[in-house]
Motif scaffolding. Structure first.
Motif, PDB file in Angstrom:
ATOM      1  N   ARG A  23     -19.512  20.905-103.992  1.00 19.53           N
ATOM      2  CA  ARG A  23     -19.076  22.216-104.486  1.00 19.53           C
ATOM      3  C   ARG A  23     -18.814  23.175-103.333  1.00 19.53           C
ATOM      4  NH1 ARG A  23     -22.970  21.422-108.530  1.00 19.53           N
ATOM      5  NH2 ARG A  23     -24.462  22.792-107.456  1.00 19.53           N
ATOM      6  N   GLU A  24     -19.731  23.167-102.344  1.00 22.84           N
ATOM      7  CA  GLU A  24     -19.584  24.027-101.169  1.00 22.84           C
ATOM      8  C   GLU A  24     -18.312  23.672-100.384  1.00 22.84           C
ATOM      9  OE1 GLU A  24     -23.144  23.575 -98.922  1.00 22.84           O
ATOM     10  OE2 GLU A  24     -24.323  24.887-100.242  1.00 22.84           O
ATOM     11  N   ARG A  30     -10.811  26.230-100.618  1.00 20.50           N
ATOM     12  CA  ARG A  30     -10.078  27.264-101.353  1.00 20.50           C
ATOM     13  C   ARG A  30      -9.970  28.550-100.540  1.00 20.50           C
ATOM     14  NH1 ARG A  30     -12.952  25.310-105.840  1.00 20.50           N
ATOM     15  NH2 ARG A  30     -14.420  27.061-105.751  1.00 20.50           N
ATOM     16  N   LYS A  31     -11.093  28.911 -99.858  1.00 26.15           N
ATOM     17  CA  LYS A  31     -11.153  30.103 -99.034  1.00 26.15           C
ATOM     18  C   LYS A  31     -10.117  30.041 -97.906  1.00 26.15           C
ATOM     19  CE  LYS A  31     -15.234  32.864 -98.282  1.00 26.15           C
ATOM     20  NZ  LYS A  31     -16.626  32.845 -97.808  1.00 26.15           N
ATOM     21  N   LYS A  35      -6.745  32.357 -97.067  1.00 28.22           N
ATOM     22  CA  LYS A  35      -6.511  33.009 -95.778  1.00 28.22           C
ATOM     23  C   LYS A  35      -5.129  32.672 -95.225  1.00 28.22           C
ATOM     24  CE  LYS A  35     -11.203  33.526 -94.008  1.00 28.22           C
ATOM     25  NZ  LYS A  35     -12.186  33.021 -93.028  1.00 28.22           N
ATOM     26  N   ARG A  36      -4.729  31.403 -95.352  1.00 21.56           N
ATOM     27  CA  ARG A  36      -3.416  30.967 -94.847  1.00 21.56           C
ATOM     28  C   ARG A  36      -2.280  31.616 -95.626  1.00 21.56           C
ATOM     29  NH1 ARG A  36      -5.705  25.751 -94.549  1.00 21.56           N
ATOM     30  NH2 ARG A  36      -4.582  25.156 -96.451  1.00 21.56           N
ATOM     31  N   GLY A  37      -2.550  32.144 -96.803  1.00 21.53           N
ATOM     32  CA  GLY A  37      -1.531  32.811 -97.619  1.00 21.53           C
ATOM     33  C   GLY A  37      -0.616  31.809 -98.279  1.00 21.53           C
ATOM     34  N   HIS A  38      -1.145  30.927 -99.012  1.00 22.28           N
ATOM     35  CA  HIS A  38      -0.359  29.913 -99.713  1.00 22.28           C
ATOM     36  C   HIS A  38       0.391  30.580-100.865  1.00 22.28           C
ATOM     37  CE1 HIS A  38       0.713  25.973-101.140  1.00 22.28           C
ATOM     38  NE2 HIS A  38       0.275  26.297-102.376  1.00 22.28           N
ATOM     39  N   LYS A  39       1.764  30.634-100.751  1.00 16.12           N
ATOM     40  CA  LYS A  39       2.580  31.319-101.759  1.00 16.12           C
ATOM     41  C   LYS A  39       3.343  30.310-102.594  1.00 16.12           C
ATOM     42  CE  LYS A  39       3.269  35.378 -98.853  1.00 16.12           C
ATOM     43  NZ  LYS A  39       4.244  36.186 -98.100  1.00 16.12           N
TER      44      LYS A  39
END
Length: 396
Positions: A23-24, A30-31, A35-39
């Motif tokens: 889970r961690e 996801r974090k 941060k990378r800005g996945h659009k």
């Protein structure tokens, strides 16, 4: 006691710990993605309804789309055609290579068959062919006889072929191995044989210098050869050949013929004074015609053995070394040994092999096997190997 396999079950503490770590890890992934800005890719809004010439634009876009589709289809068909053409070319190449391999195998099989025929030098046909070659090429033919059985070693067909050849061929008998019989016997045989053809008594050298021995003796001094290396009769035979050579205008060729193991190659080595031809205790060492130059006027031709007719008696075949102890069938070897023992003096055989009295050849072979320790499983006498040993004793 058998060891039990370790259980694959996990304790609850360990299982929960693993789930927590997973889970961690997912949270961390996801974090980092945030941060990378996945659009997400923006959706094409299309042409607004209020835009002028909307229908024309849409038609042009549709036509452009169709043209692209047609181009893609054409390219796809071209690719398929090219692929089909390459596949056909490869198939043709493969068929050609398979055909070539098949032809190569056939030709290799034929050539192998030919080479096998050529290389099968142990065959009777090959021996006969080489013997005929020697007889045709020779000006003088030396027929080598074993002093222990001179008449048994003579070949009337060969003597007739030489005398009736029409040319100026000469036949000379060489009584070899005179050291194995009493002197009186040698003299009597010489007197008897000289009535038909010129005969020379001979004792071949049993231990010969190698071709390189002369260099060794120069470097390391004198080499002491045993008395058995001395030979007898070579000077007389050489003198006869040289005198005949003087009467001819050309260099003479001397063919050496005879039955197996009479000492044909040993005579040539003795005349040459060194080991020019291979010799051995077994039959058939010489497989083809060999040429040895004694001097400028004399050339010796070594030949394979005379092949005896298999229809002869077992005793004749055994004593003429026609039955090979190693190569022949065990039944032939036993038949040859039985014939030899039946025709020999029992007392002499008993003294020679140091065995007690026996009633028949089979009993003799079993007694000899027990004496020599030649036994099979369960203490059964090894008759076949003992028979080979006896045959080697009598023919070697």
């Amino acid at each position: 006691a058998e060891l039990r396999k370790a259980s694959k079950r996990l304790s609850c503490h360990k299982r929960y710990k693993i789930q927590k770590k997973i889970r961690e890890h997912h949270r961390k992934v996801r974090k980092e993605a945030k941060k990378r800005g996945h659009k997400k890719p923006k959706k094409d809004p299309g042409i607004p309804s209020a835009a002028p010439f909307k229908e024309e634009l849409l038609r042009e876009a549709e036509q452009r789309k169709q043209r692209l589709e047609e181009l893609k289809q054409k390219q796809k068909l071209n690719r398929q055609k090219e692929h089909e053409r390459k596949r056909k070319l490869e198939a043709k190449k493969n068929a050609a290579t398979i055909k070539e391999k098949a032809e190569g195998k056939e030709s290799a099989g034929k050539s192998k068959g030919k080479t096998k025929k050529l290389l099968n030098k142990n065959s009777k046909k090959s021996f006969c062919r080489e013997l005929i070659k020697v007889l045709e090429a020779s000006d003088v033919v030396l027929e080598v006889l074993d002093a222990r059985d001179p008449m048994g070693c003579r070949c009337p067909q060969l003597e007739q072929a030489v005398t009736c050849s029409g040319g100026n061929k000469k036949l000379l008998l060489v009584l070899n191995k005179i050291d194995l019989v009493p002197k009186d016997n040698v003299e009597k045989w010489l007197n008897y044989l000289k009535k038909e053809f010129p005969t020379v008594a001979f004792k071949s050298a049993t231990m010969m210098k190698e071709k390189t021995m002369e260099q060794v003796t120069k470097r390391h001094g004198r080499v002491d050869f045993s008395e058995t290396s001395q030979y007898f009769g070579s000077k007389c035979l050489l003198k006869l050949l040289q005198e005949y050579g003087k009467t001819q205008d050309k260099a003479i060729q001397v063919g050496v013929v005879g039955f197996p193991n009479v000492g044909k190659s040993s005579i040539i080595n003795s005349l040459k004074g060194k080991r020019a031809c291979n010799v051995g205790l077994t039959r058939g060492v010489t497989k083809s015609m060999q040429t040895v130059h004694l001097d400028k006027q004399t050339k010796m031709l070594d030949s394979p053995s005379i092949i005896a007719d298999p229809s002869n008696s077992a005793l004749t075949l055994a004593l003429r070394s026609v039955i090979d102890p190693e190569g022949s069938d065990s039944a032939d070897v036993l038949e040859g040994v039985n014939a030899i023992i039946s025709h020999c003096s029992k007392q002499q055989v008993m003294m020679h092999y140091n065995i007690p009295d026996f009633r028949n050849p089979e009993e003799f072979l079993s007694l000899l096997a027990q004496k020599r320790g030649m036994l099979k499983k369960g203490g059964v006498p090894d008759i076949e190997n003992v028979a080979k040993l006896v045959l080697c004793d009598w023919t070697g």
